[in-house]
Write a protein that holds these residues in place. Sequence first.
Motif, mmCIF file in Angstrom:
data_model
loop_
_atom_site.group_PDB
_atom_site.id
_atom_site.type_symbol
_atom_site.label_atom_id
_atom_site.label_comp_id
_atom_site.label_asym_id
_atom_site.label_seq_id
_atom_site.Cartn_x
_atom_site.Cartn_y
_atom_site.Cartn_z
ATOM 1 N N VAL A 91 35.307 23.155 -20.747
ATOM 2 C CA VAL A 91 34.260 22.200 -20.304
ATOM 3 C C VAL A 91 34.748 21.431 -19.102
ATOM 4 O O VAL A 91 35.591 20.657 -19.231
ATOM 5 C CB VAL A 91 33.816 21.230 -21.391
ATOM 6 C CG1 VAL A 91 32.557 20.337 -20.889
ATOM 7 C CG2 VAL A 91 33.251 22.014 -22.551
ATOM 8 N N MET A 104 29.797 25.866 -19.530
ATOM 9 C CA MET A 104 30.340 25.355 -20.874
ATOM 10 C C MET A 104 29.802 23.912 -21.299
ATOM 11 O O MET A 104 29.767 23.540 -22.291
ATOM 12 C CB MET A 104 31.783 25.548 -20.979
ATOM 13 C CG MET A 104 32.168 27.057 -21.068
ATOM 14 S SD MET A 104 31.297 27.869 -22.123
ATOM 15 C CE MET A 104 31.659 27.460 -23.920
ATOM 16 N N LEU A 105 29.567 23.129 -20.190
ATOM 17 C CA LEU A 105 29.134 21.847 -20.438
ATOM 18 C C LEU A 105 27.515 21.801 -20.880
ATOM 19 O O LEU A 105 27.295 21.048 -21.748
ATOM 20 C CB LEU A 105 28.955 21.085 -19.251
ATOM 21 C CG LEU A 105 28.500 19.576 -19.084
ATOM 22 C CD1 LEU A 105 29.392 18.613 -20.066
ATOM 23 C CD2 LEU A 105 28.552 19.022 -17.662
ATOM 24 N N GLU A 108 27.682 23.067 -24.279
ATOM 25 C CA GLU A 108 28.250 21.846 -25.251
ATOM 26 C C GLU A 108 27.322 21.018 -25.665
ATOM 27 O O GLU A 108 26.980 20.433 -26.729
ATOM 28 C CB GLU A 108 29.545 21.178 -24.687
ATOM 29 C CG GLU A 108 30.154 20.040 -25.241
ATOM 30 C CD GLU A 108 31.231 19.261 -24.730
ATOM 31 O OE1 GLU A 108 32.284 19.533 -25.365
ATOM 32 O OE2 GLU A 108 31.226 18.651 -23.675
ATOM 33 N N LYS A 109 26.300 20.528 -24.835
ATOM 34 C CA LYS A 109 25.118 19.698 -24.883
ATOM 35 C C LYS A 109 24.052 20.338 -25.875
ATOM 36 O O LYS A 109 23.453 19.697 -26.200
ATOM 37 C CB LYS A 109 24.462 19.322 -23.342
ATOM 38 C CG LYS A 109 25.398 18.685 -22.498
ATOM 39 C CD LYS A 109 25.911 17.344 -23.201
ATOM 40 C CE LYS A 109 26.810 16.476 -22.209
ATOM 41 N NZ LYS A 109 27.342 15.061 -22.701
ATOM 42 N N SER A 111 24.517 22.831 -27.971
ATOM 43 C CA SER A 111 24.993 23.034 -29.318
ATOM 44 C C SER A 111 25.494 22.044 -30.408
ATOM 45 O O SER A 111 25.833 21.173 -29.860
ATOM 46 C CB SER A 111 26.146 24.295 -29.180
ATOM 47 O OG SER A 111 25.959 25.140 -28.115
ATOM 48 N N ALA A 113 27.872 22.963 -32.295
ATOM 49 C CA ALA A 113 29.195 23.153 -32.275
ATOM 50 C C ALA A 113 29.533 24.240 -31.358
ATOM 51 O O ALA A 113 28.609 25.160 -31.559
ATOM 52 C CB ALA A 113 29.715 23.472 -33.811
ATOM 53 N N TRP A 114 30.699 24.517 -30.885
ATOM 54 C CA TRP A 114 30.945 25.783 -30.174
ATOM 55 C C TRP A 114 32.656 25.990 -30.172
ATOM 56 O O TRP A 114 33.292 24.927 -30.694
ATOM 57 C CB TRP A 114 30.535 25.987 -28.649
ATOM 58 C CG TRP A 114 31.145 25.046 -27.619
ATOM 59 C CD1 TRP A 114 31.096 23.658 -27.612
ATOM 60 C CD2 TRP A 114 32.319 25.432 -26.983
ATOM 61 N NE1 TRP A 114 31.871 23.225 -26.446
ATOM 62 C CE2 TRP A 114 32.748 24.232 -26.248
ATOM 63 C CE3 TRP A 114 33.194 26.699 -26.919
ATOM 64 C CZ2 TRP A 114 33.819 24.175 -25.437
ATOM 65 C CZ3 TRP A 114 34.387 26.541 -25.842
ATOM 66 C CH2 TRP A 114 34.554 25.274 -25.150
ATOM 67 N N ALA A 129 28.672 29.773 -30.340
ATOM 68 C CA ALA A 129 28.023 28.556 -30.220
ATOM 69 C C ALA A 129 27.038 28.531 -31.319
ATOM 70 O O ALA A 129 26.374 29.478 -31.758
ATOM 71 C CB ALA A 129 27.342 28.151 -28.981
#
Length: 137
Positions: A91, A104-105, A108-109, A111, A113-114, A129
């Motif tokens: 990220v 990936m940012l 991450e936002k 999901s 979880a990943w 994810a």
Amino acid sequence: MPDETEGGSAWSLDLRGTSAPVLVQVRRWASRTLAGVDDAHLVDVLIVVTELVTNAYDHGRGPSEIRMGFTPRPCLVRVEVDDGSPAHPVVASPSLTALGGRGMLIVEKLSAAWGVRDDPETGGKTVWAEVACDSAG
């Protein structure tokens, strides 16, 4: 054809030998297989699918397979993308000047979880994810 798993369903799509233009077909496949997910949450899932598959093309020697699993309660979609590279995604801090590096940012936002699971057999990895698809997510 989906496989029933723990009250949910799982699907896979072979992506070996494909190139980035297949992303349109991948999104159509994901939309069809997740017909029970409401449109607002489906958009999040499709963005995550696009980012994970794109990362596999750009950084992972191309994807070999994508899998999705769906559980209705709690409503959760799990996306897994296999590729042949051992390098894990990171990220990155967003940059105003960089053209990329935000994938990936975004994952991450969107999901719950990943993560990454190494595959010692192939020397590659699976990036996964989980996206909540109910109002609590």
